[in-house]
Design an enzyme around this catalytic site. Sequence first.
Site, PDB file in Angstrom:
ATOM      1  N   LYS A   1      -5.990 -20.918   4.395  1.00  0.00           N
ATOM      2  CA  LYS A   1      -6.605 -22.190   4.797  1.00  0.00           C
ATOM      3  C   LYS A   1      -6.965 -22.073   6.283  1.00  0.00           C
ATOM      4  CE  LYS A   1      -5.899 -27.161   4.128  1.00  0.00           C
ATOM      5  NZ  LYS A   1      -7.168 -27.543   3.521  1.00  0.00           N
TER       6      LYS A   1
HETATM    7  N1  PMP Z   1      -9.306 -25.873  -2.127  1.00  0.00           N
HETATM    8  C1  PMP Z   1      -9.664 -26.082  -0.848  1.00  0.00           C
HETATM    9  C2  PMP Z   1     -10.799 -25.328  -0.274  1.00  0.00           C
HETATM   10  C3  PMP Z   1      -8.963 -27.033  -0.078  1.00  0.00           C
HETATM   11  O1  PMP Z   1      -9.316 -27.272   1.183  1.00  0.00           O
HETATM   12  C4  PMP Z   1      -7.905 -27.762  -0.667  1.00  0.00           C
HETATM   13  C5  PMP Z   1      -7.167 -28.804   0.131  1.00  0.00           C
HETATM   14  N2  PMP Z   1      -6.128 -28.252   0.873  1.00  0.00           N
HETATM   15  C6  PMP Z   1      -7.561 -27.486  -2.004  1.00  0.00           C
HETATM   16  C7  PMP Z   1      -8.285 -26.527  -2.707  1.00  0.00           C
HETATM   17  C8  PMP Z   1      -6.402 -28.167  -2.662  1.00  0.00           C
HETATM   18  O2  PMP Z   1      -5.207 -27.670  -2.123  1.00  0.00           O
HETATM   19  P1  PMP Z   1      -3.900 -28.575  -2.065  1.00  0.00           P
HETATM   20  O3  PMP Z   1      -3.689 -29.076  -3.422  1.00  0.00           O
HETATM   21  O4  PMP Z   1      -2.848 -27.629  -1.618  1.00  0.00           O
HETATM   22  O5  PMP Z   1      -4.159 -29.652  -1.083  1.00  0.00           O
END
Ligand code: PMP
Length: 318
Positions: free
Chosen positions: A157
Amino acid sequence: MTICYFNGAFVPSDQARIGVDSGLAGRGLGAFEGIRAYWNEADEALYVFRLREHMERLERSAKVLFVALPADVDTLCEITVELLRRNDFCTDVHLRPLAYKASEEITSKILVLSEQADGFAISATPLGRYLSSDGGLSCMVSSWRRTADNAIPARAKITGNYVNSALAKTEAVMNGFDEAIFLTEAGLVAECSAQNLFLVRGQTLVTPATSMPILEGITRSTIMTLAQEQIGLDVRVRDVARSELYDADEVFLTGSGSEVKPIVSIDHRPIGEGKPGPIASRLTKVYEAVARGQTPEYAAWCTKVPPLAAEPKGAVAG
Ligand code: PMP
């Protein structure tokens, strides 16, 4: 004004400022998280959802960028709880830890990750619903492709990665859709701009594998568990072709910020009956109760924030 954790101190958020010549501002060199804390009315307490899993992912994202975190995962969790305690929020909150390249000197080493100084912050703001979905979301398959794993890994991320997300989301919104769906360079379904994607076929839930260029979502993993344990669905992780989306009984997206949201049309084609389906609707409700700390079975996923009057604990005491 909210209080922010900024390079070792709790400060008013207007004092948490990062330089214009930092690696973060100039080159998108940061790893971050988006976490939700939910206000539980009955307990009159704030619960952070899957805090440890978010900090573990931050550690993995930071590793890709050679950013050293200021503390181990347990201490980062303690700092987060203390930040929330000091802010004394009595409402739903969004938290954003950020580990970044802080050096501002312009030298020939600005792109050498291992030579740059690191910074760390956690900000927190009250946030209710983030993606409105009255009646479900409309999506388009983006003309932008998800960044390939050997270009900028979507698994990490990383702030710079969100240029890709912003291009797709902007295209979708400017064309009248709510959200974008990314395909990979090979044309398989990846994820949305900031959410993972699921489709339902009968009693089977299908989602792309983590070997695809996707973020390994914490909500994705939560939903896979809840779908199996609470609804008895069969969960399959496999390649998904674009046209399978059109054929699905239901499609929905998941994310910490977005939570669980049904998708009712893709590329102008209605999904199922063109309205939120029973499985997505059920998972939305189950997820909400679990995340708010209302389901004792999953209490281990929820970290309770002590009230302001309580003494701070652990590494952040004193
Ligand atoms: N994909 C991307 C590109 C994201 O930015 C997010 C948000 N963090 C998610 C998927 C979903 O991840 P999470 O469930 O851990 O928030």
